[in-house]
Enzyme design. Structure first.
Site, PDB file in Angstrom:
ATOM      1  N   HIS A 157      -7.770  -4.863  -2.779  1.00 12.08           N
ATOM      2  CA  HIS A 157      -6.565  -4.523  -2.024  1.00 12.08           C
ATOM      3  C   HIS A 157      -6.132  -5.687  -1.142  1.00 12.08           C
ATOM      4  CE1 HIS A 157      -3.701  -1.453  -0.883  1.00 12.08           C
ATOM      5  NE2 HIS A 157      -4.052  -1.468   0.399  1.00 12.08           N
ATOM      6  N   SER A 209       0.835  -1.188   0.000  1.00 15.96           N
ATOM      7  CA  SER A 209       0.000   0.000   0.000  1.00 15.96           C
ATOM      8  C   SER A 209       0.887   1.262   0.000  1.00 15.96           C
ATOM      9  CB  SER A 209      -0.962  -0.037   1.191  1.00 15.96           C
ATOM     10  OG  SER A 209      -2.029   0.859   1.019  1.00 15.96           O
TER      11      SER A 209
END
Length: 263
Positions: free
Chosen positions: A239, A126
């Site tokens: 994600h 991330s």
């Protein structure tokens, strides 16, 4: 085991979820600040490659998980994961890939002080993706860089994540329109000419936290520059990947890292 030196100040054993891996909570120096992080190492006393794990999120979002660090160590690495400044008892304040990038740089240097560590790989998840690329740029000896669901363009993050804009304006000091230089400084895409480490990009195409456009921009830039890059895109994932798939990718990326070393 880890003696006080110019970087490591304190080390305390931490309960490990894996019987073959030892965990330590480390206090180390980063540009004069006492910062915390977690070290994981296989109990076997062999020499291993180092693995710098750069977390995502900010503050209590995306905290370093002992089980995750132990998972990578069990693949045959000595892993260090900085919490970043201002977290879990550390001094200072995070500023989202600004001055807190120094915590990643000091963590790389910390791994270099461990005698059982050979080459050092850098992994970012991330927002840790930009930190990983910055660290690879800072240290030409980096063996490889892996970015998983990683940010590569901080202005794009501001544009896409309306829910993060308040935080980003607070820690960065304003908007990209008002302070474009501050966002560009946090965007390693503009400096990749000097990157020497091979890069692996892992990204879920349905990622709504960090859009796959970040991965596409990074890959295009690296290929334009003739840099070694490989990409693994997963059309069906976001994600966060399902646990079984996640474990498989961890094994695969660790093997990819090892394959980059010519011994």
């Amino acid at each position: 085991m880890y003696k006080r030196n110019e970087i490591i100040i304190e080390a305390h054993r931490f309960p490990s979820p894996n019987p073959s891996v030892e965990l330590w909570e480390i206090t180390y120096l980063s540009n004069g600040l006492r910062v915390k992080g977690m070290l994981a190492e296989p109990k076997s006393k062999e020499v291993y490659d180092g693995f710098l794990y750069l977390r995502g999120g900010i503050k209590n979002v995306g905290k370093v998980r002992p089980s995750r660090i132990a998972q990578f160590a069990s693949e045959g690495f000595i892993v260090f994961a900085p919490y970043y400044r201002g977290n879990q008892g550390g001094e200072g304040n995070e500023d989202f890939a600004g001055e807190d990038r120094l915590d990643a740089f000091a963590a790389f240097e910390l791994l270099k002080t461990i005698s059982r560590v050979r080459d050092i790989h850098v992994f970012g998840f991330s927002r840790g993706g930009v930190m990983a690329l910055m660290t690879g740029l800072q240290f030409p000896e980096t063996a490889s860089v892996v970015t998983w669901g990683g940010v590569s363009d901080m202005t794009l993050t501001y544009e896409e994540r309306k829910d993060l804009r308040k935080m980003m304006k607070r820690v960065i000091g304003g908007t990209p329109g008002r302070y474009p230089d501050r966002y560009q400084e946090r965007t390693p895409l503009y400096e990749l000419e000097s990157l020497t480490a091979p890069v692996l990009i892992i990204h879920g195409v349905n990622d709504k936290n960090v859009s796959v456009e970040h991965a596409y921009r990074l890959e295009r830039r690296l290929r334009t520059l003739g840099k070694p890059v490989e990409s693994w895109y997963f059309d069906e994932y976001t994600h966060y990947f399902p646990p079984g798939v996640n474990r498989k990718i961890v094994k695969d990326l660790c093997q990819w890292m090892k394959n980059q070393i010519k011994r």
